[in-house]
Scaffold this motif. Structure first.
Motif, PDB file in Angstrom:
ATOM      1  N   LEU A 108      -3.266 -72.150  -6.782  1.00 58.91           N
ATOM      2  CA  LEU A 108      -4.167 -71.976  -7.926  1.00 58.91           C
ATOM      3  C   LEU A 108      -5.248 -73.051  -7.973  1.00 58.91           C
ATOM      4  N   THR A 109      -6.322 -72.750  -8.734  1.00 55.26           N
ATOM      5  CA  THR A 109      -7.372 -73.738  -8.993  1.00 55.26           C
ATOM      6  C   THR A 109      -6.921 -74.697 -10.090  1.00 55.26           C
ATOM      7  N   LYS A 110      -7.675 -75.763 -10.260  1.00 51.55           N
ATOM      8  CA  LYS A 110      -7.362 -76.742 -11.302  1.00 51.55           C
ATOM      9  C   LYS A 110      -7.280 -76.075 -12.685  1.00 51.55           C
ATOM     10  N   GLU A 111      -8.236 -75.202 -12.968  1.00 57.53           N
ATOM     11  CA  GLU A 111      -8.272 -74.542 -14.280  1.00 57.53           C
ATOM     12  C   GLU A 111      -7.079 -73.612 -14.448  1.00 57.53           C
ATOM     13  N   GLN A 112      -6.712 -72.912 -13.370  1.00 57.65           N
ATOM     14  CA  GLN A 112      -5.562 -72.000 -13.438  1.00 57.65           C
ATOM     15  C   GLN A 112      -4.251 -72.774 -13.626  1.00 57.65           C
ATOM     16  N   ILE A 113      -4.112 -73.900 -12.939  1.00 57.05           N
ATOM     17  CA  ILE A 113      -2.908 -74.726 -13.101  1.00 57.05           C
ATOM     18  C   ILE A 113      -2.805 -75.204 -14.546  1.00 57.05           C
ATOM     19  N   ASP A 114      -3.938 -75.668 -15.077  1.00 54.66           N
ATOM     20  CA  ASP A 114      -3.962 -76.169 -16.451  1.00 54.66           C
ATOM     21  C   ASP A 114      -3.536 -75.080 -17.437  1.00 54.66           C
TER      22      ASP A 114
END
Ligand SMILES: [Zn+2]
Length: 247
Positions: A108-114
């Protein structure tokens, strides 16, 4: 000259970046540190055996730690699941994050992980009032980006050092033989992994595990207690159910 300039620049950049990265990146825990303790941990719920597991722990003077998903075997906000999580918390067991939808965070991307982390922290805070301080990544998979986001969210990442292999399809006799081997080796501490979603884990292997741990003289405590840390970032009153409680 060019090389020395490049070295100087890279040193300058790393000197500027390093302190920030060091603060942000989450710690990874794989072992308990308080001697003679075991942290029994359970992943992938809430599911139908949760209350049974809590009752078995309670009747043996044991504490457990539950890494909950938001939407995996069911929705965390269903009245039954929310009640069972509150019951778990009220009985002194630790509630923690296994992220929202059990995705492999390393894809996942940083935003998706968050987002995966935020939504389950939010749900647990609404249901119990406690904002968890510990997160176990699905499949135990993490990379630097996962550690960075975890650090920013003030989450400590938790792995394990003993796996009954219930989620890998091990038979109950195989799981019990793994437990026999653990007890025989008698490590100073244990951080175990089980999954609350299997009937055999809840009703067969866990009671066997607990009896053997008692005989061996271990104290069965929460993950936070076995490493001497606070289980939650903050604790407030639980929220009343409203229209935001949905998956
Ligand atoms: Zn899992």
């Amino acid at each position: 000259m060019l090389l020395s300039l490049a070295v100087t620049l890279s040193l300058t950049v790393s000197a500027l970046a390093a302190p920030h990265e060091k603060r942000a990146r989450a710690q990874v825990i794989s072992h308990c540190t308080v001697p003679n303790t075991i942290a029994l941990t359970f992943d992938d719920g809430p599911h139908v055996y949760l209350r049974d597991i809590v009752n078995i722990l309670d009747s043996n003077g044991a504490k457990g730690t539950f890494f909950f998903n938001g939407e995996n075997y069911g929705c965390i906000y269903s009245p039954t699941n929310a009640d069972d999580i509150k019951y778990t918390y009220d009985h002194g067991h630790q509630v923690a994050s296994h992220t929202w939808a059990h995705k492999d965070l390393t894809t996942l991307t940083k935003e998706q992980i968050d987002y995966e982390m935020l939504r389950v922290e939010e749900a647990l805070t609404r249901i119990t009032g406690a904002n968890p301080a510990f997160m176990r990544p699905p499949y135990g998979n993490y990379n630097d980006l996962v550690l960075d986001v975890s650090g920013l969210r003030k989450q400590t990442v938790v792995i394990w050092d003993f796996d009954t292999q219930d989620s890998l399809g091990a038979s109950t006799s195989k799981q019990k033989s793994l437990i026999d081997g653990l007890i025989h080796n008698h490590p100073s501490t244990v951080l175990s992994l089980q999954h609350e979603v299997y009937e055999s884990t809840a009703h067969d292997v866990l009671p066997y595990f607990i009896q053997n741990l008692k005989t061996a003289g271990y104290r069965m405590v929460t993950l936070a207690e076995c490493i001497g840390k606070n289980p939650y970032q903050r604790v407030v009153a639980p929220s009343p159910r409203n229209g935001d409680w949905h998956c």
